[in-house]
Write an enzyme that holds these catalytic residues in place. Structure first.
Site, PDB file in Angstrom:
ATOM      1  CG  HIS A 253     -71.588 -19.895   9.032  1.00 26.90           C
ATOM      2  ND1 HIS A 253     -72.729 -20.266   7.999  1.00 26.90           N
ATOM      3  CD2 HIS A 253     -71.342 -21.074   9.657  1.00 26.90           C
ATOM      4  CE1 HIS A 253     -72.571 -21.558   7.792  1.00 26.90           C
ATOM      5  NE2 HIS A 253     -72.009 -22.036   8.899  1.00 26.90           N
TER       6      HIS A 253
ATOM      7  CD  GLU B 104     -73.508 -25.376   7.779  1.00 26.31           C
ATOM      8  OE1 GLU B 104     -73.079 -24.580   6.783  1.00 26.31           O
ATOM      9  OE2 GLU B 104     -73.076 -24.756   9.034  1.00 26.31           O
TER      10      GLU B 104
END
Lengths: 365, 365
Positions: free
Chosen positions: B246, B183
């Site tokens: 994602h 992330e």
């Protein structure tokens, strides 16, 4: 048909009130994006009366339905999970719309499902009880119950619109209609003396099911609630006045273990008890207490506690509720018919007198 | 210690980042009303490491705690109900505060409990994983899973504040630390080329656990996420760029039945796959794809699918997710290192090439 707009900025929405509008397809078209899938949530009782009509009115949309059991005891996380299961099985994405077809339980749980499905989707209310039409359809409160408390799990989530069909009230049992009237009378008492007087003049037409009178009842109630909610969306101040009669009502309901009396029946007597205490505090005259008692009774509600609560000390059941902060009980009291105030600064002895008088306890003044 | 403010009008809140600040009682005092009851929610693993320390830091408050089982499989309505039960048993009113002590699962479920308990109470995040510190603590997304889908039941609910203690990352397994780094790298890629370059220069210090480097990692990640969220709180537009990697990552996780790989590991490879597709579309140069691949690998993440997915067609697992509207897949692609775009207008054949290349399927370009 009459229309009220609940003013909440970009979340403003209309409430349409009229006879036989449950099937008015153009109204749904104004709320629901034609590309959205639609899920009607209803219960086993209302399904038989109105589901086919509503599906017909929604033909053209991609419609599914989910039927939950009838009753407050099913307003819980398990039923919520069942609704979410139906949404996921039918591959509803976040651009969908739920339609709540039913009374307060269906509205509360469907609204909460809409609030939390994929972190928030649209919903429309089609309330089929008087209580839901005048109360649950304004305010954005949604919730389910927990084993240890009512409405403990919920969210503020506004509908896209409300369709309140006064025609469906024909199918409502008389007791439930009267229970809804407790909330109606409450709006007059807390902020609309003119409406209270209108109810005194028109109660016979209302109780006879006159459509014009019912439209006025719902319009005026919703307008009052909408004004309060618009001023105080998240219930920090003035919105609390909507709880007039409810703290007494909850005490009655709790003492009865939520059996025998409907919520609205308890609130109806709660209004009289709040008036009684307000008189003891010197705010209201005895004649106003009598006006309130008379109107509550004309609405088919009881002005006395049931025999099984004779001698009970209701004070024990008033100690803790969601509105209690730091232990001190807050009550909504009446300064006059049409003017309520929030107070935690009252003489506890006078409260006890009111409770004892209604319970017929010794020592009652 | 460094502090970032997430600007959201009246719901703005600070993120404090520093070493050993989990026990800094004055920070909690700045978030929590001294009259509020406090419930710490944590899991069985984190409890052993930090619960006693946190309780000590909160002495002076009326503190309870609720320990939930460790693991994503417990992030559901049943565990939510258990948390609500503890709140009600301990007579928490709506002026209480929940403290989430743990990783993303604890933060998500505690945040959702706070969002819906009595229709919304305060909460504070004390994230104990890198992923939670850089990701879950900004954005206000809270949720639980449903049997048929992750994060399907939830709410947007902002914390009162976040305390990100880089000291606790010592106790984190290396694999989980790396998963969080996926992330971190993402933030550089979508909107902060300078931070991406900083990571290239400082990855060794970061992986060695240097406190100053970690503070920069968390500060810069949170600042980037906070800016995106402030611009788009409810995820209608630019916020979708946070999903870089994602959609590929979810396809990998789904194909693996959510076993074997951590979410962040799947996202790490997803970043490389998104870069690969962006290059095929002519946006990125091959050297940028290589920079991305190299940085992901230096963070301890994998640049290849596991053997069990060799030959699989990942396209089957990309069809439907929350972000899919009207059936067309939307992807986040890179126009450059530091510049992402949302696209549903790409050549499906090139997507298939990317997927086939990584899966080692015949016909791959």
């Amino acid at each position: 048909m009459r229309t009220i707009t609940v003013e909440l900025g970009e979340r403003s929405y209309p409430i349409h009130i009229g006879k036989d509008i449950l099937t008015a397809r153009e109204l749904y078209g104004s709320f629901i994006d034609p590309a959205s899938k639609v899920m009607i949530v209803t219960n086993t009782t209302v399904k038989k009366l109105y589901l086919a009509n509503l599906r017909e009115a929604l033909s053209g949309f991609d419609v599914s339905s989910c039927v939950i059991p009838d009753g407050e005891s099913f307003k819980n996380l398990d039923t919520l999970n069942d609704i979410i299961t139906e949404l996921l099985k039918n591959r509803f994405d976040r651009h969908c719309c739920l339609v709540a077809l039913g009374g307060g339980v269906v509205g509360d749980i469907t609204g909460f499902a809409a609030a939390c499905y994929q972190r928030g989707v649209d919903f429309v209310q089609v309330p089929t009880t008087l209580l839901a039409q005048v109360d649950s359809s304004v305010g954005g409160k949604t919730a389910v119950n927990h084993e240890l408390g009512k409405n403990m799990i919920g969210a503020f989530h506004q509908p896209r619109g409300v369709i309140a069909d006064v025609g469906v009230l024909k199918s409502l049992p008389a007791r439930e209609f009267s229970a809804g009237m407790a909330e109606v009378i409450k709006y007059g008492l807390i902020r609309d003396a003119e409406f209270f007087a209108w109810l005194e003049d028109n109660m016979d037409a209302v109780m006879a099911g006159d459509a014009q009178a019912l439209e006025t009842v719902i319009e005026r109630s919703c307008r009052n609630k909408a004004e309060v909610v618009a001023a105080d969306e998240k219930e920090s101040g003035v919105r609390a006045t909507l709880n007039l009669g409810h703290t007494f009502g909850h005490a009655i309901e709790t003492a009865l273990h939520y059996t025998h009396w409907l919520h609205g029946e308890a609130v109806g007597l709660g209004l009289i008890m709040a008036a009684d205490l307000s008189a003891r505090l010197g705010y209201l005259g005895e004649n106003d207490v009598e006006r309130i008692r008379a109107l509550v009774e004309r609405a088919g509600l009881k002005a006395q506690l049931p025999n099984r609560l004779r001698g009970a000390n209701l004070r024990e059941f008033m100690a803790v509720d969601k509105k209690a902060r730091a232990g001190r009980l807050t009550l909504i009291l009446l300064q006059a018919v049409g003017r309520a105030e929030i107070s935690s600064d009252f003489d506890d002895k006078l409260l006890q007198q009111t409770l004892d008088t209604f319970a017929g306890r010794k020592g009652a003044a």
